[in-house]
Scaffold this motif. Sequence first.
Motif, PDB file in Angstrom:
ATOM      1  N   LYS A 261       0.828  -1.209   0.000  1.00  0.00           N
ATOM      2  CA  LYS A 261       0.000   0.000   0.000  1.00  0.00           C
ATOM      3  C   LYS A 261       0.865   1.263   0.000  1.00  0.00           C
ATOM      4  CE  LYS A 261      -4.125  -1.953   0.314  1.00  0.00           C
ATOM      5  NZ  LYS A 261      -5.119  -1.853  -0.794  1.00  0.00           N
ATOM      6  N   ALA A 262       1.935   1.248   0.785  1.00  0.00           N
ATOM      7  CA  ALA A 262       2.824   2.407   0.836  1.00  0.00           C
ATOM      8  C   ALA A 262       3.495   2.638  -0.514  1.00  0.00           C
ATOM      9  CB  ALA A 262       3.869   2.207   1.930  1.00  0.00           C
ATOM     10  N   THR A 263       3.885   1.572  -1.178  1.00  0.00           N
ATOM     11  CA  THR A 263       4.496   1.695  -2.500  1.00  0.00           C
ATOM     12  C   THR A 263       3.511   2.303  -3.489  1.00  0.00           C
ATOM     13  OG1 THR A 263       5.908  -0.224  -2.069  1.00  0.00           O
ATOM     14  CG2 THR A 263       5.610   0.423  -4.369  1.00  0.00           C
ATOM     15  N   MET A 264       2.263   1.882  -3.432  1.00  0.00           N
ATOM     16  CA  MET A 264       1.244   2.445  -4.310  1.00  0.00           C
ATOM     17  C   MET A 264       1.103   3.951  -4.063  1.00  0.00           C
ATOM     18  SD  MET A 264      -2.804   1.458  -4.594  1.00  0.00           S
ATOM     19  CE  MET A 264      -3.139   2.009  -2.910  1.00  0.00           C
ATOM     20  N   CYS A 265       1.064   4.353  -2.794  1.00  0.00           N
ATOM     21  CA  CYS A 265       0.934   5.778  -2.481  1.00  0.00           C
ATOM     22  C   CYS A 265       2.173   6.566  -2.891  1.00  0.00           C
ATOM     23  CB  CYS A 265       0.669   5.958  -0.990  1.00  0.00           C
ATOM     24  SG  CYS A 265      -0.982   5.444  -0.465  1.00  0.00           S
ATOM     25  N   LYS A 266       3.333   5.949  -2.794  1.00  0.00           N
ATOM     26  CA  LYS A 266       4.563   6.629  -3.223  1.00  0.00           C
ATOM     27  C   LYS A 266       4.549   6.875  -4.729  1.00  0.00           C
ATOM     28  CE  LYS A 266       9.625   6.194  -3.151  1.00  0.00           C
ATOM     29  NZ  LYS A 266       9.880   7.626  -2.916  1.00  0.00           N
ATOM     30  N   GLN A 267       3.928   5.964  -5.485  1.00  0.00           N
ATOM     31  CA  GLN A 267       3.801   6.175  -6.921  1.00  0.00           C
ATOM     32  C   GLN A 267       3.068   7.481  -7.211  1.00  0.00           C
ATOM     33  OE1 GLN A 267       1.750   2.689  -8.303  1.00  0.00           O
ATOM     34  NE2 GLN A 267       3.527   1.343  -8.070  1.00  0.00           N
ATOM     35  N   PHE A 268       2.073   7.780  -6.387  1.00  0.00           N
ATOM     36  CA  PHE A 268       1.311   9.008  -6.584  1.00  0.00           C
ATOM     37  C   PHE A 268       2.113  10.241  -6.163  1.00  0.00           C
ATOM     38  CE2 PHE A 268      -2.389   6.150  -5.023  1.00  0.00           C
ATOM     39  CZ  PHE A 268      -2.344   5.425  -6.202  1.00  0.00           C
TER      40      PHE A 268
END
Length: 399
Positions: A261-268
């Motif tokens: 989930k953190a990786t997904m948010c970092k993409q943004f």
Amino acid sequence: MPLTFAQRLDNVETSAIRELFKLLGKPGIISFAGGFPDSAMFDVQGISAAVNTALQTEPGAALQYGATEGFQPLREQLSAFMAQKGAKDVAPDQLIVTTGSQQALDLLGKTLVDPGSKAIVEGPTFLATIQCFRLYGADLVSAPVDGDGVQVDKLEQLIVEHRPRFIYLIPTFGNPSGAMLSLERRKRVLELAVKYQTLIIEDDPYGDLYFDAPPPPSLLALTAEVPGSRDWLVHCGSLSKVLSPGLRVGWMVAPAALLAKATMCKQFSDAHTSTFAQATAAQYLADGHMPATLARVRQVYGQRARTMTDALRSELGDAIDFVAPQGGLFVWARLTGAGGKLKDGAELAKRAIEQGVAFVPGAPFYCANPDLSTLRLSFATVGDDKIREGIGRLARALG
């Protein structure tokens, strides 16, 4: 028509520390206010060599877009770096590289906090953490701290009462407290995490900056001794305090679902941390420069800490109380009011500026029930002579 801003901004204020910096333009002022390392400690030669090698060996990787999770050679180096400190079972794919550990906290806010979510933080704690979690709507609860870190019995009471989404701790040489959580308390914290199935966030930017004996193992390293605790621990690390803040290289170890989930948010947020900075840091670690760098900064900061604590005792006497730090960048102190002297940290800060010395009053570091008599003094960027002079000015401000 006035601009309409997100309601979440109503929960936060501009950093009191950043506002204080606006007052530091006075010529000749001695500042104990900053929370950053001494730029004279940066290994410019070693970093320069790492830059050149990274550009010569993998220029495409260093200058191109990269994976959100991080530059693989750096992830491997960070895994080895943690293993040297006892966390031997962290595989490279169990961590992501972040733009400083500050971004890790922001990603945790994004992934864990709903408006009204309860979270426990130390009292006092890192100011930016309070701001970050409140920005996402967290209802913060303060856990008391003493010279051995968070008071675990009271922490358990707060867990039972509030059932928090997570607990945020700086176990080793905390900012601002300088406290070092004892080994016994570290194990107990992990046991509480398992018992109540409550996530612990360990922020560890200062753990390598010990002056004499090394601190107890990190919570991450100790999870091997407390069955099930690894499933309830997030570990945030940083190279900012030991190598260079300008590289903005941090990392986060977390359970797989949270890491995804953190990786997904970092993409943004930023797609990935600067590949150039990551390649530089990876090469620096691979070149083996870090042990000598750490030995140097430990010696310098240790000497400055001793100079400051000696000066505080001789110049302010029983008007101030503190626990001498065993590492990190800070002395956390409390005005006692002995002899009828000033007991308000904010008022002393104003008087101190007039005397040509600056520090940060302690109240902003509390999410609730601030101790107004506290203050934070950083010794990291000031030489011994200036430390003694600055504490002398502080004594004159105290009256």
